[in-house]
Design a protein around this motif. Structure first.
Motif: not given
Length: 526
Positions: A467, A488-489, A508-511, A513
């Motif tokens: 990740k 996008c959260p 970006c948290i690389k989730c 979504s």
């Protein structure tokens, strides 16, 4: 007390009852004296250790007797001296199915020759490899095969006391063994004066507490003695100085399940299966990204390709095979280019893996081999007993390097440092757990060096698994529908309607979504 004649009478009377029941269940094919399970999954398998699994009722000793159970023990006690049994085992070249493949007959002979007022015989049923369930299946479905194998071994080496060291996490197996031992004693097949021959042999259960290191023979014996499960130095061999300092034989479940069949059908029959140096069959727990997972028993020398594709049905979802790992957390990762390698002790050793107890994990094209090495090493670090410095500290340092690699913070020199450290641990660790723990690291460096370079030099994970190394980018295929913006959260995506959008990499948290909702597959991972 049951006699040999009564045993044979039970066999003759109960066999038709067993066959009739199985025919009604419509799950077997009967060919002469053989009862075979139906289904394509079993067509290329050859079942010796698993011969009765799915066929006999493990709670009814008469089912086992009907399938020639205790016939070998009865014949041996009446017709053979202990040294003759050992010679048969040596001639069969049955090799231990739980690790390095040491010849069973040679091990028995060492204990037989060692003079002592007391000897012990132990079944190692402490199956701790992730994803492995070979021993569990035999213990739950055919416990008497193990009991008979132990009794034959006890007679051969001169032992009157056996122990089965079994995982407490296997409650069904424990109950199956308890019932089988009670039935065997009731029938006079365990305990004192077995079959009226004067041979005494009893078996007790000992429950393990979940320590992986107790699968190592000397650590297991320490545990039985009521001590902390930590390996002893060798020499001396446990066949000379083992449990309570007495000569002790330790065989695993699958090895012992083979013994009665070899004695019934003969050495030549057994040697006709498998290869010259690795005769017989091997049971594997085929798991991972394979279409048909489960237990597989095949002749030694069967190729990985046959196991994965002809029996396992190939890789899930039509994806490409990337690697297969054999031997549990102590095994090596074999690349798809070596899929035609025959599975036997010598062939696997040549390519940097081991047979081990029989774990076989299939990995597809989306697997990150650096992360796989980290995963298995993490398990080993957690399970190390901590007695020796190479395993306690060396493996911890290797895990730290691998973690930096998967987080994108490793330096270029650390690939070679990782390899050097692995080789030192391999040469200097105290027991088999430590000595083989670097195998996943060394094999992945050997066959997937480019992935290590990508993680360290390019700071990317080619498989898109790690990740911290992922980057989500929006390609020119973007139609500006703004679906990604809405999900996008952390509000890191910007752009006007009907224009190509942009992801702020710092936010970006690389989730994933955005990747999941994009209707045009415009979100790329790299």
């Amino acid at each position: 007390m049951i006699t040999t004649e009564k045993l044979e009478k039970i066999r003759q009377e109960h066999r038709p009852i067993l066959e009739e029941r199985l025919i009604k269940e419509d799950k077997v094919v009967i060919k002469g004296d053989e009862i075979l399970l139906k289904g394509n999954y079993y067509k290329k398998q050859y079942r010796i250790a698993l011969r009765n699994c799915g066929i006999v009722d493990p709670g009814d000793i008469r089912d086992y007797i009907a399938m020639d159970g205790y016939k070998a023990l009865s014949k041996i006690l009446r017709e053979k001296e202990p040294k003759d049994v050992i010679e048969d085992m040596k001639a069969s070249n049955l090799r231990g199915r739980g690790g390095a493949g040491f010849p069973t007959g040679r091990k028995w002979e060492e204990s037989f020759k060692k003079a002592s007022d007391k000897k012990y015989f132990i079944c190692n049923a402490d199956e701790g490899d992730p994803g492995a369930f070979m021993d569990r299946s035999i213990l739950e479905n055919d416990p008497h095969a193990v009991l008979e194998g132990m009794a034959i071994g006890g007679y051969a080496v001169g032992s009157d006391q056996g122990f089965i060291y079994v995982r407490a996490e296997y409650p069904t197996a424990v109950e199956s063994l308890k019932k089988a031992i009670a039935q065997a004693k009731e029938y006079g097949l365990l305990g004192e004066n077995i079959l009226g021959t004067g041979f005494n042999f009893d078996i007790e259960l000992r429950l393990g507490s979940g320590a992986f290191v107790c699968g190592e023979g000397t650590a297991l014996m320490e545990s039985i003695e009521g001590k902390r499960g930590m390996p002893r130095k060798k020499p001396p061999r446990t066949s000379h100085v083992g449990l309570w300092q007495k000569p002790t034989i330790l065989n695993n479940v699958e090895t012992l399940a083979n013994v009665p069949v070899i004695m019934n059908k003969g050495v030549d029959w057994f040697r006709s299966i498998g290869t010259e140096k690795s005769p017989g069959t091997k049971v594997f727990a085929l798991v991972g990204k394979v279409a048909n997972s489960g237990l597989v028993e095949v002749p030694m020398g069967t190729s990985l390709r046959e196991i994965i594709y002809d029996i396992g049905g190939g890789v899930q979802d039509g994806k490409a095979l990337k690697a297969v790992q054999t031997g549990g957390p102590s095994g090596g990762c074999i690349p798809a280019s070596l899929i035609d390698t025959p599975v036997d002790f010598e062939s696997l050793a040549k390519i940097g893996s081991i047979m081990g107890s029989g774990g076989m994990v299939v990995m597809d094209e989306n697997t990150c081999m650096v992360d796989i090495a980290r995963f298995f090493l993490e398990f080993t670090v957690d399970e190390s007993c901590g007695k020796c410095t190479p395993c306690r500290i060396g493996n911890k340092r290797m895990l730290e390097i691998l973690t930096r690699m998967t987080n994108g913070t490793a330096e270029e020199r650390e690939i070679e440092e990782l390899k050097e450290l692995a080789e030192i641990i391999e040469d200097t660790a105290l027991c088999g757990l430590g000595q083989t723990s670097p195998n996943p690291v060394l094999s992945t460096i050997r066959y997937f060096y480019d992935e290590y370079e990508a993680h360290v030099m390019d700071r990317i994970c080619p498989s898109g698994v790690c990740k911290a190394l992922l980057r989500y980018n929006i390609s020119d295929d973007c139609i500006g529908c703004r679906r990604c913006v809405k999900v996008c959260p952390v509000s890191c995506i910007s752009g006007k309607v009907k224009e190509v959008h942009v992801i702020d990499q710092d936010k970006c948290i690389k989730c994933g979504s955005c990747y999941d909702v994009c209707p045009k597959n415009a979100i790329k991972i790299g």
